[in-house]
Design an enzyme around this catalytic site. Structure first.
Site, PDB file in Angstrom:
ATOM      1  N   LYS A  53       0.853  -1.203   0.000  1.00 30.41           N
ATOM      2  CA  LYS A  53       0.000   0.000   0.000  1.00 30.41           C
ATOM      3  C   LYS A  53       0.881   1.243   0.000  1.00 30.41           C
ATOM      4  O   LYS A  53       1.913   1.271   0.682  1.00 30.41           O
ATOM      5  CB  LYS A  53      -0.905  -0.032   1.236  1.00 30.41           C
ATOM      6  CG  LYS A  53      -1.952   1.088   1.274  1.00 30.41           C
ATOM      7  CD  LYS A  53      -2.843   0.948   2.512  1.00 30.41           C
ATOM      8  CE  LYS A  53      -3.908   2.028   2.558  1.00 30.41           C
ATOM      9  NZ  LYS A  53      -4.789   1.912   3.738  1.00 30.41           N
ATOM     10  N   SER A 111      -9.725   2.026   2.802  1.00 28.89           N
ATOM     11  CA  SER A 111      -8.814   2.733   1.938  1.00 28.89           C
ATOM     12  C   SER A 111      -7.785   1.833   1.230  1.00 28.89           C
ATOM     13  O   SER A 111      -7.172   2.281   0.259  1.00 28.89           O
ATOM     14  CB  SER A 111      -8.074   3.796   2.749  1.00 28.89           C
ATOM     15  OG  SER A 111      -7.246   3.201   3.708  1.00 28.89           O
ATOM     16  N   SER A 121      -9.976  -0.243   7.049  1.00 30.36           N
ATOM     17  CA  SER A 121      -9.376  -0.088   5.718  1.00 30.36           C
ATOM     18  C   SER A 121      -8.681  -1.323   5.149  1.00 30.36           C
ATOM     19  O   SER A 121      -8.303  -1.324   3.981  1.00 30.36           O
ATOM     20  CB  SER A 121      -8.372   1.073   5.736  1.00 30.36           C
ATOM     21  OG  SER A 121      -9.057   2.291   5.669  1.00 30.36           O
TER      22      SER A 121
END
Lengths: 489, 97
Positions: A80, A155, A179
Site C-alpha cells: 500500500k 482505503s 481499511s
C-alpha cells in the site's frame, strides 16, 4: 493454470522445491500487471521490470545458497502506498507527496524483504487512507475485479483489488477504521487487522496513530497467518509496538480445522437496520457452518455500536490534523508555485496539495482540538472510546470470538459514495469500533449477493487473540474455499 | 441544523489547519462541519461522567532507548526530496527581516 492463481504459500513451496524460479514468478506478476492494470488500476507505481528481475535473481541466489528458507522467500508482493519504501516513490495517493522518494523503508516492508519478498509496486488507496472507496485518491479510481462498475472499497482498495485481480501474490494494507477488512470483503479476499502494536508503524505514514495498524491481504487464511508471522515484530522505533511471546508470534500454529467448543457471539446490534438482507443471510449461514463444526453460537447485545463512528471521526480527525501538519512544502513533496512569505507558502501548498476529504478531516480535527471545544468533543470521544472498550471486554468474558458482517452492503457503484460523507462513514459501522478498542479482526469471503459481488464475514477477537481468530477463520474457510474473480488471463 | 458554523469560526479553523480555502470551499466547509458536528453531538446522549478519557488501549509507560545514530548519513538523499535546496540545505521564504 496461471502461476498467478497460486496463493503466496503455494508459490513459496514451488520456489523452494525448484519447480518455479523467483524470476519466473516475478515475470508472471509483471505480465499480469501489464495486461490487467490498465483496466483495474490497482497500482500507483509499478517498479520497472529490470529492477524487479534483478531483485528476483538476487533472492533466488540466496534461496539457492540456503540463506533464505522461509515460506515467503521469492514471493512477489504489492505494498500500500502509505508505507515508506526506500528509493521507491511513496505518494499516499496524494498530490502533496507526488514526488516523495523515502530514504528508508517501513519496518513491516523490511521484515518482508528480510524474508525474501520481491516488491512489485505500490497500491492505490484513498488519499492518506481517508475514505472507504479508494475514490479520494489523487491518482484515479481503482475498479473492483468482480465488477468494474463498483468500487474495491477502501482505503486499502488497491491492495485488495491487486490480490483479487491476480496482479500480485499478496499485499500489505493498513487499517485505521476498517481499511483492510472492508476492501477485503468487497473484493472477496482475506484481510486481517492485528491487535494494535503487533506490527510496527515505523515508516507507515500516519493518519490516526492510536488506531493505525498494518496487516496482510491475501487469497486465504494460511497466507494471512504466514504473512502476519513475518511482519509482526517488536520494534524499538515504534513506541507503541508491543513485545509478544515467541509462542504468540507463531500465528501459523493456529491453522487448525477445529472450532469445537469455541464460543461465538453475534451482536444483535450488527444485524439490525441498515444491514442488507442478502449480507445478513450470508453471515448467518456462515455462523451455522461454524456451529455445524462444533462452535457454540449465540446472539447478544454488544451496545454502543452507533456511537463508534462519531467517536472515531473526532479521534481520527484530531490525530490526522496533527499528523498531517508535517506536509508544509519545506522538506519534501509539493510546494505551491506562487506565494508571499512563509505562512502563505504553508497555506497555499497545503490547500493545493490536499484533496477535499483530507481537508475536511484536517478542519474537523483542528476544530475539535481547539480551545473551548477540546473537552466537549475530543475528551468526550475519548471517554466514549473507554466505554466501547469496556463493552468489548464484557463481551469477551463470555465469548472467544465476535462474529458479524464486515460491511452493511456489498461494494457500492463507483461515484455513488463521496457526495454524502456521513453516509459513506456509516459503511464502516461494523469495523470501526475494533480500531477504537485496539482489537484484532479478520474478514474472510463467505458468499455473494444476487449481483455477484462478494460478501465478507468479519470475526473479531480479544486483544492478542489472533490465533483464536486464525483458527476460526481457517475452519470456516474449509467449508467455503476461495473463489477467483473472473479476471482475464 | 443545530450547529451553525459562522465565518469567523471557519476563518479561525483555517488558521489552525493552515489551509487557505476559496469562497466556495468555505461555504462547503461550513455546511460539512455543521452536519458532522450535529452527528457527533449524538455522543451527548451517553453519560460519560466519571469515565476517564482513554488515549491508549493498553497501559503505556515511557519507552526509552539509547540515543545512538543507526541510519548513517542520508543528507544527500534527504535533500533530494526538498522542493528547493541550496548547498545541501532547505530553502524557505525569508522569515526574519
Amino acid at each position: 493454470m496461471s502461476l498467478m492463481q497460486l496463493t503466496a504459500v503455494e508459490l513459496g513451496k514451488k520456489i523452494k522445491a525448484g519447480e518455479v524460479s523467483v524470476v519466473e514468478a516475478a515475470t508472471a506478476a509483471l505480465d499480469a500487471i501489464e495486461k490487467r492494470d490498465a483496466k483495474y488500476h490497482c497500482y500507483v507505481t509499478v517498479v520497472d521490470r529490470e529492477t524487479v528481475l534483478k531483485k528476483a535473481a538476487e533472492v533466488q541466489a540466496k534461496i539457492d545458497a540456503g540463506e533464505l528458507t522461509g515460506p515467503l522467500a521469492g514471493v512477489p508482493v504489492a505494498i500500500k502506498d502509505n508505507m515508506c519504501t526506500e528509493g521507491l516513490l511513496t505518494t499516499c495517493s496524494s498530490k502533496i507527496l507526488g514526488n516523495f522518494v523515502p530514504t528508508f523503508s517501513s519496518e513491516a516492508v523490511l521484515n518482508l524483504e528480510k524474508a525474501g519478498a520481491v516488491i512489485l509496486g505500490k497500491t492505490n488507496m484513498d488519499e492518506f487512507a481517508m475514505g472507504s472507496t479508494t475514490e479520494t485518491s489523487a491518482y484515479g479510481v481503482t475498479k473492483n475485479p468482480w465488477n468494474e462498475e463498483h468500487v474495491p472499497g477502501g482505503s486499502s482498495g488497491g491492495s485488495a483489488a491487486a490480490v483479487a485481480a491476480e496482479e500480485c501474490f499478496y499485499a500489505l494494507g493498513s487499517d485505521t477504521g476498517g481499511s483492510i477488512r472492508q476492501p477485503a470483503s468487497y473484493c472477496g479476499v482475506v484481510g486481517m487487522k492485528p491487535t494494535y502494536g503487533t506490527v510496527s508503524r515505523y515508516g507507515l505514514i500516519a493518519y490516526g496513530s492510536s488506531l493505525d495498524q498494518i496487516g496482510p491481504m491475501a487469497k486465504d487464511v494460511t497466507d494471512v497467518a504466514t504473512i502476519l508471522e513475518c511482519i509482526a515484530s517488536h520494534d524499538p522505533k515504534d513506541s507503541t509496538s508491543v513485545a509478544r511471546t515467541e509462542e504468540e508470534y507463531r500465528f501459523t500454529d493456529a491453522l487448525v480445522d477445529d472450532v469445537k467448543g469455541l464460543k461465538i457471539g453475534i451482536p444483535r446490534d450488527y444485524l439490525g437496520e441498515g444491514l442488507d438482507p442478502e449480507v445478513k443471510e450470508s453471515i448467518l449461514a456462515a455462523a451455522k457452518a461454524l456451529e455445524a463444526k462444533g462452535a457454540i453460537v449465540e446472539e447478544f447485545d454488544l451496545s454502543l455500536v452507533e456511537y463508534a463512528i462519531p467517536a472515531y471521526y473526532v479521534i481520527a480527525s484530531a490525530e490526522a490534523s496533527s499528523n498531517l501538519e508535517r506536509f508544509d512544502g519545506v522538506k519534501y513533496g509539493y510546494r505551491a508555485k506562487e506565494y508571499e512569505g512563509l505562512h502563505q507558502m504553508y497555506k497555499k501548498t497545503r490547500s493545493e496539495g490536499f484533496g477535499p476529504e483530507v481537508k475536511r478531516r484536517i478542519m474537523l480535527g483542528s476544530f475539535v482540538l481547539s480551545s473551548g471545544y477540546y473537552d466537549a468533543y475530543y475528551l468526550k470521544a475519548l471517554r466514549t472510546k473507554a466505554l466501547i472498550k469496556k463493552a468489548f471486554d464484557k463481551a469477551f468474558e463470555k465469548y472467544d470470538i465476535i462474529l458479524g458482517p464486515a460491511a452493511p452492503t456489498t461494494a457500492p457503484k463507483l461515484g455513488s459514495s463521496l457526495s454524502d460523507p456521513i453516509k459513506m462513514y456509516l459503511g464502516d459501522i461494523y469495523t470501526i469500533s475494533v480500531n477504537l478498542a485496539g482489537l484484532p479482526g479478520i474478514t474472510v469471503p463467505c458468499g455473494f449477493d444476487s449481483k455477484g459481488l462478494p460478501i465478507g464475514l468479519q470475526m473479531i477477537g480479544d486483544c492478542f487473540a489472533e490465533k483464536t481468530l486464525i483458527r476460526a477463520a481457517y475452519a470456516f474457510e474449509q467449508t467455503h474455499p476461495y473463489t477467483r474473480a473472473n479476471v482475464e488471463e | 441544523m443545530a450547529n451553525v458554523i459562522d465565518d469567523a469560526t471557519i476563518e479561525y479553523v483555517g488558521i489552525l489547519a493552515k489551509l487557505e480555502l476559496s469562497g466556495e470551499e468555505k461555504e462547503q466547509a461550513k455546511k460539512d462541519m455543521g452536519k458532522m458536528l450535529d452527528y457527533i453531538d449524538s455522543l451527548n446522549e451517553l453519560d460519560t461522567s466519571g469515565v476517564e478519557p482513554m488515549t491508549n488501549v493498553f497501559p503505556v509507560k515511557n519507552v526509552f532507548r539509547e540515543d545512538v545514530v543507526t541510519n548513517g548519513d542520508t543528507r544527500d538523499l534527504t535533500i533530494a526530496n526538498a522542493p528547493e535546496e541550496k548547498d545541501g540545505q532547505f530553502v524557505v521564504p525569508k522569515t526574519v527581516d
